[in-house]
Design a protein around this motif. Sequence first.
Motif, PDB file in Angstrom:
ATOM      1  N   ASP A   1       0.840  -1.189   0.000  1.00 49.95           N
ATOM      2  CA  ASP A   1       0.000   0.000   0.000  1.00 49.95           C
ATOM      3  C   ASP A   1       0.885   1.252   0.000  1.00 49.95           C
ATOM      4  O   ASP A   1       2.109   1.164  -0.138  1.00 49.95           O
ATOM      5  N   ALA A   2       0.252   2.405   0.186  1.00 47.76           N
ATOM      6  CA  ALA A   2       0.994   3.662   0.108  1.00 47.76           C
ATOM      7  C   ALA A   2       2.013   3.808   1.222  1.00 47.76           C
ATOM      8  O   ALA A   2       2.972   4.569   1.091  1.00 47.76           O
ATOM      9  N   GLU A   3       1.842   3.063   2.308  1.00 44.83           N
ATOM     10  CA  GLU A   3       2.783   3.130   3.427  1.00 44.83           C
ATOM     11  C   GLU A   3       3.885   2.080   3.348  1.00 44.83           C
ATOM     12  O   GLU A   3       4.728   2.002   4.233  1.00 44.83           O
ATOM     13  N   GLY A   4       3.850   1.241   2.319  1.00 43.51           N
ATOM     14  CA  GLY A   4       4.885   0.224   2.159  1.00 43.51           C
ATOM     15  C   GLY A   4       4.577  -1.095   2.824  1.00 43.51           C
ATOM     16  O   GLY A   4       5.448  -1.967   2.899  1.00 43.51           O
TER      17      GLY A   4
ATOM     18  N   ARG B   1       6.011  -5.263   6.862  1.00 42.41           N
ATOM     19  CA  ARG B   1       6.818  -4.265   6.176  1.00 42.41           C
ATOM     20  C   ARG B   1       8.024  -4.943   5.540  1.00 42.41           C
ATOM     21  O   ARG B   1       8.469  -6.013   6.005  1.00 42.41           O
ATOM     22  N   PRO B   2       8.585  -4.381   4.458  1.00 45.92           N
ATOM     23  CA  PRO B   2       9.724  -5.022   3.773  1.00 45.92           C
ATOM     24  C   PRO B   2      10.887  -5.345   4.697  1.00 45.92           C
ATOM     25  O   PRO B   2      11.491  -6.417   4.584  1.00 45.92           O
ATOM     26  N   LEU B   3      11.204  -4.455   5.622  1.00 44.53           N
ATOM     27  CA  LEU B   3      12.348  -4.679   6.492  1.00 44.53           C
ATOM     28  C   LEU B   3      12.118  -5.833   7.457  1.00 44.53           C
ATOM     29  O   LEU B   3      13.075  -6.474   7.908  1.00 44.53           O
TER      30      LEU B   3
ATOM     31  N   ARG C   1      10.856   4.849  -1.781  1.00 48.38           N
ATOM     32  CA  ARG C   1      10.947   5.779  -2.914  1.00 48.38           C
ATOM     33  C   ARG C   1       9.849   5.515  -3.935  1.00 48.38           C
ATOM     34  O   ARG C   1       9.301   6.450  -4.525  1.00 48.38           O
ATOM     35  N   ALA C   2       9.523   4.251  -4.159  1.00 46.11           N
ATOM     36  CA  ALA C   2       8.461   3.928  -5.113  1.00 46.11           C
ATOM     37  C   ALA C   2       7.099   4.425  -4.617  1.00 46.11           C
ATOM     38  O   ALA C   2       6.281   4.906  -5.407  1.00 46.11           O
ATOM     39  N   CYS C   3       6.869   4.328  -3.316  1.00 55.18           N
ATOM     40  CA  CYS C   3       5.583   4.734  -2.753  1.00 55.18           C
ATOM     41  C   CYS C   3       5.439   6.252  -2.707  1.00 55.18           C
ATOM     42  O   CYS C   3       4.362   6.789  -3.014  1.00 55.18           O
ATOM     43  N   HIS C   4       6.494   6.958  -2.342  1.00 50.69           N
ATOM     44  CA  HIS C   4       6.387   8.390  -2.090  1.00 50.69           C
ATOM     45  C   HIS C   4       6.903   9.257  -3.228  1.00 50.69           C
ATOM     46  O   HIS C   4       6.461  10.408  -3.382  1.00 50.69           O
ATOM     47  N   GLU C   5       7.830   8.747  -4.018  1.00 51.46           N
ATOM     48  CA  GLU C   5       8.421   9.559  -5.086  1.00 51.46           C
ATOM     49  C   GLU C   5       8.123   9.019  -6.483  1.00 51.46           C
ATOM     50  O   GLU C   5       8.436   9.659  -7.481  1.00 51.46           O
ATOM     51  N   GLY C   6       7.551   7.833  -6.561  1.00 52.52           N
ATOM     52  CA  GLY C   6       7.268   7.241  -7.867  1.00 52.52           C
ATOM     53  C   GLY C   6       8.506   6.798  -8.611  1.00 52.52           C
ATOM     54  O   GLY C   6       8.504   6.715  -9.843  1.00 52.52           O
TER      55      GLY C   6
ATOM     56  N   ARG D   1      -0.849   4.312 -12.665  1.00 57.35           N
ATOM     57  CA  ARG D   1      -2.239   4.631 -12.959  1.00 57.35           C
ATOM     58  C   ARG D   1      -2.915   5.334 -11.779  1.00 57.35           C
ATOM     59  O   ARG D   1      -4.054   5.042 -11.427  1.00 57.35           O
ATOM     60  N   ASP D   2      -2.187   6.212 -11.167  1.00 51.46           N
ATOM     61  CA  ASP D   2      -2.709   7.000 -10.050  1.00 51.46           C
ATOM     62  C   ASP D   2      -3.107   6.152  -8.856  1.00 51.46           C
ATOM     63  O   ASP D   2      -3.882   6.606  -8.004  1.00 51.46           O
ATOM     64  N   LEU D   3      -2.622   4.919  -8.788  1.00 55.79           N
ATOM     65  CA  LEU D   3      -2.905   4.065  -7.639  1.00 55.79           C
ATOM     66  C   LEU D   3      -1.773   4.173  -6.642  1.00 55.79           C
ATOM     67  O   LEU D   3      -0.600   4.234  -7.019  1.00 55.79           O
ATOM     68  N   PRO D   4      -2.072   4.206  -5.355  1.00 50.64           N
ATOM     69  CA  PRO D   4      -1.006   4.308  -4.351  1.00 50.64           C
ATOM     70  C   PRO D   4      -0.293   2.978  -4.169  1.00 50.64           C
ATOM     71  O   PRO D   4      -0.827   1.919  -4.488  1.00 50.64           O
ATOM     72  N   GLY D   5       0.935   3.014  -3.651  1.00 45.62           N
ATOM     73  CA  GLY D   5       1.655   1.794  -3.332  1.00 45.62           C
ATOM     74  C   GLY D   5       2.750   1.464  -4.325  1.00 45.62           C
ATOM     75  O   GLY D   5       3.067   2.242  -5.229  1.00 45.62           O
ATOM     76  N   SER D   6       3.341   0.277  -4.153  1.00 48.87           N
ATOM     77  CA  SER D   6       4.452  -0.164  -5.000  1.00 48.87           C
ATOM     78  C   SER D   6       4.323  -1.645  -5.285  1.00 48.87           C
ATOM     79  O   SER D   6       3.563  -2.371  -4.626  1.00 48.87           O
TER      80      SER D   6
END
Length: 453
Positions: free
Chosen positions: A127-130, A154-156, A170-175, A201-206
Amino acid sequence: MPLRFTLLALLVPPLLVSTLLVLFGHPAGALAAGLVTLAGSALALGTSRVAMERQLRALTQKTQSLAAGMDVAPPAGLERTDDLAQLEDAIDTLDDKLSMRAAALNQEARILTAVLDGMAEGLWVTDAEGTVVRHNDALAEMLLPANGAIVGQRPLALIRNEALNDAVARACHEGASTRLELTLEGLYSRTLAVRVTPVGRDLPGSAAVFHDVTELRRLEKVRKDFVANVSHELRTPITAIRGYAETLQGGALQDTQVAPKMVEIIHRQSERLSELVEDLLELSRLEAREMTFQRTEVPLALAVSRAAEGVRPKAEGKNQQIGLHVPPELVAMGDGRAIEQVLLNLLDNAVKYTPAGGRVDVDGAYEGGRCVVRVRDTGVGIEPKHLSRIFERFYRVDKGRSRDMGGTGLGLSIVKHLMGAMDGEVKVESQPNVGSTFVIFLPAAAGPTAATG
């Protein structure tokens, strides 16, 4: 305008609103909206209270039935007008279309899940928070999380790698998209190539795709080691040949005592160079499966005898004894030339690494449905740490001593490939300062010979 069309115009908007609210999970609000609007419309038209109450009760029951997912017939005694019938048909049609659309979306979701789970690459979506919200089966096999859960992590927490965690952020917040390679430590370490991208496509997350490149990196290392080893092995004889040739050119050719010795060294090094090239070519053909083998019945006693004759002069020069104990009825299935080469390589190694006055014995027997030949020596032996790698190309237990004895470092690797090509097997048992035993296993020829073993 006729009264029925006016009534229909007033009834359709509130009832459609109430029906849509029912379908999207708000039956109570829909019922209230429909009733309130319908009551206001009735007052505006001046219809009788009794008739209006009957219509209200009918619509209330119909709305409640839609909310419960049921289709209830109108109450007895209630007149079903044409306008109301058209309205109910429109509602049923809308309900059918929505049901069909929901079924189509469900089918698309099932197909997408099947495709993702069928991928060899691992995949997760955050999601947008990773935080991971979705993954496929391949990723679960790669990561093998301790608690078995990936969704909600979370990934970590899943992979202790700061670079991957930063790439997801970076993918979530900076694209931004990132490529990286990481190693998973464990019983069997894995190397993963990862690409992290925004969902788009304007969707949040990575989204992150994990490729297992462990075998590819291993093969690259083998190739690099092979090139380095070949270069090193070729350099030794080439340097010797060049050095002595330049010495002869510098005037030593006229020295009747030194010149013959130098020519002999050049000749010996050229033979070693030729053997190395031949072994490399043969090993290359074996690995590429370009060599053809003729599977025939091979009497092992005869094959052992021929191989022993090839090394007997060297053994006699070191005052060594060679004992052959292979019964004549022991017959294997395989390629006669390849079997002789395997035995010759093993006997040559046994003689080479056995001190003067030692002994080499060859025993044969029929065991467990296979022909077994053991080549035992009383040589220097091999330390346990080297046994697992003894059949690798250019692997030497004692590099200096092996080169002094003229070995190319490819003999045992060729033995392993030849045995594998004939559905056979080779093993080694050894103790330092006691000796080594190389054992080959070959398919036995069918028939009475095998039965008597």
